[in-house]
Design a protein around this motif. Structure first.
Motif, PDB file in Angstrom:
ATOM      1  N   ARG A  12       0.835  -1.205   0.000  1.00  0.00           N
ATOM      2  CA  ARG A  12       0.000   0.000   0.000  1.00  0.00           C
ATOM      3  C   ARG A  12       0.871   1.256   0.000  1.00  0.00           C
ATOM      4  O   ARG A  12       0.642   2.190  -0.780  1.00  0.00           O
ATOM      5  N   GLU A  13       1.877   1.262   0.865  1.00  0.00           N
ATOM      6  CA  GLU A  13       2.765   2.415   0.947  1.00  0.00           C
ATOM      7  C   GLU A  13       3.544   2.610  -0.354  1.00  0.00           C
ATOM      8  O   GLU A  13       3.731   3.735  -0.822  1.00  0.00           O
ATOM      9  N   SER A  14       3.977   1.512  -0.952  1.00  0.00           N
ATOM     10  CA  SER A  14       4.752   1.603  -2.197  1.00  0.00           C
ATOM     11  C   SER A  14       3.911   2.135  -3.343  1.00  0.00           C
ATOM     12  O   SER A  14       4.369   2.954  -4.153  1.00  0.00           O
ATOM     13  N   ILE A  15       2.660   1.661  -3.448  1.00  0.00           N
ATOM     14  CA  ILE A  15       1.803   2.074  -4.555  1.00  0.00           C
ATOM     15  C   ILE A  15       1.368   3.527  -4.411  1.00  0.00           C
ATOM     16  O   ILE A  15       1.296   4.274  -5.395  1.00  0.00           O
ATOM     17  N   LEU A  16       1.097   3.948  -3.177  1.00  0.00           N
ATOM     18  CA  LEU A  16       0.607   5.307  -2.954  1.00  0.00           C
ATOM     19  C   LEU A  16       1.726   6.337  -2.814  1.00  0.00           C
ATOM     20  O   LEU A  16       1.438   7.539  -2.756  1.00  0.00           O
ATOM     21  N   ALA A  17       2.983   5.895  -2.768  1.00  0.00           N
ATOM     22  CA  ALA A  17       4.100   6.829  -2.558  1.00  0.00           C
ATOM     23  C   ALA A  17       4.161   7.934  -3.618  1.00  0.00           C
ATOM     24  O   ALA A  17       4.330   9.114  -3.274  1.00  0.00           O
ATOM     25  N   PRO A  18       4.029   7.616  -4.932  1.00  0.00           N
ATOM     26  CA  PRO A  18       4.067   8.716  -5.920  1.00  0.00           C
ATOM     27  C   PRO A  18       2.944   9.723  -5.736  1.00  0.00           C
ATOM     28  O   PRO A  18       3.153  10.937  -5.871  1.00  0.00           O
ATOM     29  N   LEU A  19       1.745   9.246  -5.421  1.00  0.00           N
ATOM     30  CA  LEU A  19       0.617  10.151  -5.220  1.00  0.00           C
ATOM     31  C   LEU A  19       0.774  10.960  -3.937  1.00  0.00           C
ATOM     32  O   LEU A  19       0.315  12.107  -3.852  1.00  0.00           O
ATOM     33  N   ASN A  20       1.431  10.370  -2.961  1.00  0.00           N
ATOM     34  CA  ASN A  20       1.642  11.061  -1.691  1.00  0.00           C
ATOM     35  C   ASN A  20       2.658  12.178  -1.816  1.00  0.00           C
ATOM     36  O   ASN A  20       2.714  13.066  -0.960  1.00  0.00           O
ATOM     37  N   VAL A  21       3.432  12.161  -2.881  1.00  0.00           N
ATOM     38  CA  VAL A  21       4.465  13.177  -3.086  1.00  0.00           C
ATOM     39  C   VAL A  21       3.979  14.305  -3.989  1.00  0.00           C
ATOM     40  O   VAL A  21       4.212  15.483  -3.706  1.00  0.00           O
ATOM     41  N   VAL A  22       3.274  13.971  -5.059  1.00  0.00           N
ATOM     42  CA  VAL A  22       3.050  14.924  -6.139  1.00  0.00           C
ATOM     43  C   VAL A  22       2.129  16.082  -5.751  1.00  0.00           C
ATOM     44  O   VAL A  22       2.231  17.169  -6.331  1.00  0.00           O
ATOM     45  N   TRP A  23       1.257  15.912  -4.770  1.00  0.00           N
ATOM     46  CA  TRP A  23       0.320  16.977  -4.452  1.00  0.00           C
ATOM     47  C   TRP A  23       0.935  18.074  -3.583  1.00  0.00           C
ATOM     48  O   TRP A  23       0.312  19.119  -3.365  1.00  0.00           O
ATOM     49  N   ARG A  24       2.144  17.880  -3.107  1.00  0.00           N
ATOM     50  CA  ARG A  24       2.775  18.896  -2.265  1.00  0.00           C
ATOM     51  C   ARG A  24       2.958  20.199  -3.054  1.00  0.00           C
ATOM     52  O   ARG A  24       3.469  20.177  -4.172  1.00  0.00           O
ATOM     53  N   PRO A  25       2.545  21.340  -2.513  1.00  0.00           N
ATOM     54  CA  PRO A  25       2.547  22.594  -3.293  1.00  0.00           C
ATOM     55  C   PRO A  25       3.920  22.980  -3.828  1.00  0.00           C
ATOM     56  O   PRO A  25       4.033  23.471  -4.948  1.00  0.00           O
ATOM     57  N   HIS A  26       4.966  22.766  -3.043  1.00  0.00           N
ATOM     58  CA  HIS A  26       6.288  23.175  -3.494  1.00  0.00           C
ATOM     59  C   HIS A  26       6.839  22.251  -4.573  1.00  0.00           C
ATOM     60  O   HIS A  26       7.811  22.614  -5.245  1.00  0.00           O
ATOM     61  N   LEU A  27       6.237  21.104  -4.774  1.00  0.00           N
ATOM     62  CA  LEU A  27       6.634  20.224  -5.871  1.00  0.00           C
ATOM     63  C   LEU A  27       5.754  20.440  -7.097  1.00  0.00           C
ATOM     64  O   LEU A  27       6.255  20.462  -8.232  1.00  0.00           O
ATOM     65  N   LEU A  28       4.469  20.608  -6.892  1.00  0.00           N
ATOM     66  CA  LEU A  28       3.533  20.717  -8.020  1.00  0.00           C
ATOM     67  C   LEU A  28       3.849  21.926  -8.891  1.00  0.00           C
ATOM     68  O   LEU A  28       3.826  21.851 -10.121  1.00  0.00           O
ATOM     69  N   GLY A  29       4.172  23.052  -8.273  1.00  0.00           N
ATOM     70  CA  GLY A  29       4.464  24.254  -9.034  1.00  0.00           C
ATOM     71  C   GLY A  29       5.727  24.125  -9.868  1.00  0.00           C
ATOM     72  O   GLY A  29       5.748  24.494 -11.046  1.00  0.00           O
TER      73      GLY A  29
END
Length: 233
Positions: A9-26
């Motif tokens: 679960r942690e491995s599959i959701l890791a990319p989604l858990n990262v990409v929404w961070r504001p300082h990364l998305l911009g």
């Protein structure tokens, strides 16, 4: 040893858990457009180079192949400049901060890359539209490629510093952003340039990148530390 490893679960959701961070998305959006238009150049230039004059340069297939040595050499130069200038800026910033490392100082290299990006795109567009010499074409193409690599090195370093334990996910998202932002450009760039001129096309693309730069990079340098603290993993 399974209990010490990450769960499925942690491995599959890791990319989604990262990409929404504001300082990364911009910064992903900014890099997608900057690198993407560069890919558009590489897929579009072959059309202009092979088209007979006065619309193009009328190069043979061998000459077109040789012309693509320009982005290869420029990429190597940009990689070297981006790496060593980036480290030099970080060493200076660490000394000024009395030994404290601040990830946002990586983004100072973007201020170097953007003026080169503008010059390269404008010169390349003018070369096609005004039928300038091959030397002007090579310089515009080379300068824009150097700028893209300098900026990409800085963005990669910044994102990895923000998420030091998620470097695999960071690399995946940055490559995804560059691909999505780039390969779609070839579908509209050639018809647009044929209709309105290459100078307008490359000028508008450079303006879009500059606009995103002004919206994203200064904001991250001002508020990036607070964003990293609030939205840290």
């Amino acid at each position: 040893m399974a209990k010490y490893r990450a769960s499925w679960r942690e491995s599959i959701l890791a990319p989604l858990n990262v990409v929404w961070r504001p300082h990364l998305l911009g910064i992903l959006l900014f890099e997608a457009m900057l690198f993407g238009f560069g890919i558009g150049i590489n897929t579009t230039n072959v059309v202009f180079l092979g088209t007979p004059p006065p619309a193009g340069y009328g190069f043979s297939q061998s000459a077109i192949s040789g012309a693509y040595g320009t982005p290869i050499v420029a990429t190597l130069i940009g990689e070297l400049l981006g790496r060593y200038f980036n480290d030099w800026i970080m060493n200076i910033s660490i000394r000024r901060n009395k030994g404290v490392f601040v990830a946002e100082n990586r983004l100072w290299m973007c201020y170097v890359a953007i003026p080169l990006y503008i010059c390269g795109f404008i010169l390349l567009g003018a070369s096609f539209e005004k039928h300038l010499s091959v030397g002007a074409l090579v310089m515009g193409w080379g300068i824009s490629s150097v700028a893209i690599m300098i900026n990409t090195v800085a963005v990669y370093a910044y994102c990895n510093d923000c998420f030091p334990t998620k470097q695999g996910e960071i690399s995946a998202w940055l490559n995804f952003a560059r691909i999505v932002g780039g390969f779609g450009v070839a579908f509209f760039q050639v018809p647009w340039a044929t209709r309105s001129g290459a100078l307008e096309v490359f000028g508008v693309e450079a303006a879009i990148v500059v606009g995103l730069f002004l919206l994203v990079v200064p904001a991250l340098q001002l508020k990036g530390a607070l964003l990293r603290e609030r939205f840290s993993l």
